[in-house]
Scaffold this active site. Structure first.
Site, PDB file in Angstrom:
ATOM      1  N   ASP A  15      21.961  63.684  32.790  1.00 25.82           N
ATOM      2  CA  ASP A  15      22.635  63.145  33.896  1.00 25.82           C
ATOM      3  C   ASP A  15      22.416  61.420  33.576  1.00 25.82           C
ATOM      4  O   ASP A  15      22.043  61.160  32.478  1.00 25.82           O
ATOM      5  CB  ASP A  15      21.217  63.443  34.758  1.00 25.82           C
ATOM      6  CG  ASP A  15      20.165  63.323  34.174  1.00 25.82           C
ATOM      7  OD1 ASP A  15      19.520  62.794  33.764  1.00 25.82           O
ATOM      8  OD2 ASP A  15      19.491  63.972  34.862  1.00 25.82           O
ATOM      9  N   ALA A  16      22.109  60.781  34.764  1.00 24.71           N
ATOM     10  CA  ALA A  16      22.227  59.171  34.417  1.00 24.71           C
ATOM     11  C   ALA A  16      20.992  59.038  33.976  1.00 24.71           C
ATOM     12  O   ALA A  16      20.696  57.083  33.618  1.00 24.71           O
ATOM     13  CB  ALA A  16      22.331  58.426  35.648  1.00 24.71           C
TER      14      ALA A  16
END
Length: 131
Positions: A15-16
């Protein structure tokens, strides 16, 4: 018998924040199961070609314990724990060194390719599963 699959965590898995996105554990587990079956002499493609059946996931329980992060090398330990007439159960552990990251309990069902209906695992395949 435990089958081990080792992989690196790539950007596309995260994810980020650089942590493995929760759903990607399932994709990694699928690769590990595929390689375990291949090592047992029971590859998916051969099962389809010879018998017109395949294994499909019908149940999964996933317990996240610690995050896996980008660029880490992890391993998935796959143990086949049960065999029924039309099903297989297994446990898959995601490990980083001695740290347990996640544990999956997976139920696979044997299904006909033609219509997706449940069917018995072919006898020749049962012998290969070595459970």
């Amino acid at each position: 018998m435990t089958y081990t699959y080792t992989t690196r965590i790539y950007y596309q898995d995260t994810d980020a924040g650089g942590i493995v996105y929760h759903a990607n554990y399932l994709a990694i587990a699928e690769r590990a199961r595929t390689e375990a079956l291949r090592e047992m002499g029971a590859p998916h493609a051969e099962m389809v070609a010879q018998f017109g059946v395949m294994f499909v996931v019908h149940r999964v329980k996933l317990h996240y314990q610690r995050p896996a992060k980008i660029d880490e090398v992890i391993r998935v330990e796959t143990d086949f724990t049960g065999l029924g007439g039309a099903s297989v159960t297994l446990c898959q552990k995601f490990m980083r060194g001695a740290d347990s990251l996640a544990v999956l309990e997976v139920g696979l069902g044997c299904a006909r390719v033609s219509d997706g209906r449940a069917t018995r695992i072919p006898r020749a395949w049962v012998a290969r599963l070595k459970i």
